[in-house]
Design a protein around this motif. Structure first.
Motif, short mmCIF file in Angstrom:
data_model
loop_
_atom_site.label_atom_id
_atom_site.label_comp_id
_atom_site.label_asym_id
_atom_site.label_seq_id
_atom_site.Cartn_x
_atom_site.Cartn_y
_atom_site.Cartn_z
N LEU A 168 0.70 12.39 8.20
CA LEU A 168 -0.55 12.09 7.50
C LEU A 168 -0.30 11.30 6.22
O LEU A 168 -1.09 10.42 5.86
CB LEU A 168 -1.30 13.39 7.18
N ALA A 169 0.80 11.59 5.55
CA ALA A 169 1.14 10.81 4.35
C ALA A 169 1.37 9.35 4.71
O ALA A 169 0.95 8.44 3.98
CB ALA A 169 2.38 11.40 3.68
N ALA A 170 2.05 9.11 5.85
CA ALA A 170 2.29 7.74 6.29
C ALA A 170 0.98 7.03 6.64
O ALA A 170 0.81 5.83 6.37
CB ALA A 170 3.23 7.73 7.50
N THR A 178 -3.16 11.39 -1.30
CA THR A 178 -1.79 11.89 -1.23
C THR A 178 -1.75 13.14 -0.36
O THR A 178 -2.70 13.93 -0.34
CB THR A 178 -1.20 12.22 -2.61
N VAL A 179 -0.65 13.30 0.37
CA VAL A 179 -0.46 14.45 1.26
C VAL A 179 0.94 15.02 1.02
O VAL A 179 1.93 14.30 1.16
CB VAL A 179 -0.61 14.04 2.74
N ASN A 180 1.00 16.28 0.65
CA ASN A 180 2.28 16.91 0.35
C ASN A 180 2.30 18.34 0.87
O ASN A 180 1.27 18.88 1.30
CB ASN A 180 2.53 16.91 -1.17
N ALA A 181 3.47 18.93 0.82
CA ALA A 181 3.63 20.34 1.20
C ALA A 181 4.41 21.07 0.12
O ALA A 181 5.34 20.52 -0.46
CB ALA A 181 4.34 20.47 2.54
N VAL A 182 4.01 22.29 -0.13
CA VAL A 182 4.73 23.18 -1.03
C VAL A 182 5.40 24.24 -0.18
O VAL A 182 4.76 24.85 0.69
CB VAL A 182 3.78 23.82 -2.06
N CYS A 183 6.69 24.46 -0.40
CA CYS A 183 7.50 25.31 0.48
C CYS A 183 8.12 26.46 -0.30
O CYS A 183 9.27 26.37 -0.75
CB CYS A 183 8.59 24.48 1.15
#
Length: 257
Positions: A168-170, A178-183
């Motif tokens: 999705l970020a691409a 912006t599309v990110n993940a928190v881990c």
């Protein structure tokens, strides 16, 4: 404003917002001046969180049901405008050796953690792209960055979430979204308590011993606190994080690099 930084958005969706990390994120966004719609399956739990802030509004919905998610969007956006921020937080995990995992258990885990994450963000994508603004954050896990024994479905699902985030970020990189993940590693929540109870039941160890075993996964020998996750989410939703997209941010005390 949070930490001197403006949070970009007037309306946010937080799934799994009735407890744990989701509740903490919802309260933090509300404190930063954002109207927040929280969802989960239990209306009474959502109402309890909503009672803590006039900016928080609960809507009961099953995020594994596309029709239910569409209804959630329709109701929430009619009342408070389109979502500028979507936090896909809802998740669940069970523990068992892989050879004992039934197909039903496998599908249920992927439905909640992966398919549910996709259904949560899908309705927002075209609207955010058209407005050339938006923040999408997946609450994944260090289990999306490495393998863990006895939670194969959860590990597979969270690896899928990281892949979904990057795809999705691409797709959105030129749109202002912006599309990110928190881990996070193990977080001090009800889910952690269930993991402790599971160890106690299956091994006969004490709760204190079980907590020590889980804490030892973190090189700092501690559990992550929900507000640490919430603070990271707020930063990603802020005006100064516009160049941060496609990233899986580990909050694990050095467990992953």
């Amino acid at each position: 404003m949070i930490g001197g930084q403006k949070v970009l958005g007037r309306h946010a969706l937080v799934t799994g917002g009735g407890s744990g990390v989701g509740r903490e994120i919802a309260l933090a966004l509300a404190q930063a001046g954002v109207d927040v719609t929280i969802c989960g399956r239990r209306a009474d739990v959502l109402d309890a969180v909503a009672a803590e802030s006039s900016r928080i509004h609960g809507i009961a919905a099953d995020i594994t049901d596309e029709h239910a998610v569409s209804g959630l969007y329709e109701k929430a956006e009619a009342a408070r405008g389109p979502f500028d921020i979507v936090i896909a937080n809802a998740g669940a995990a069970d523990s068992a050796p892989a050879h004992k995992v039934s197909l039903a258990d496998w599908r249920r885990t992927l439905d909640v953690n992966l398919t549910g994450a996709f259904l949560t963000v899908k309705p927002a994508l075209s609207s955010m792209a058209a407005r050339k603004a938006g923040r999408i954050v997946f609450i994944a896990s260090v289990a999306g960055l490495r393998g863990y024994a006895y939670v194969a479905p959860y590990v597979a699902a969270k690896h899928g979430v990281i892949g979904l985030m990057r795809a999705l970020a691409a797709e959105t990189v030129k749109t202002g979204v912006t599309v990110n993940a928190v881990c996070p590693g193990y977080v001090e929540t009800d889910m952690l308590d269930r993991s402790v109870n599971n160890i106690v039941e299956k091994t006969g160890r004490s709760a204190e011993e079980a907590r020590s075993i889980l804490a030892a996964a973190n090189p700092q020998n501690r559990f992550i606190q929900p507000d640490e996750v919430a603070d990271t989410v707020l930063w990603l939703c802020g005006e100064k994080a516009g160049s941060i997209t496609g990233q899986a941010i580990s909050i694990s005390g050095g467990e992953t690099w």
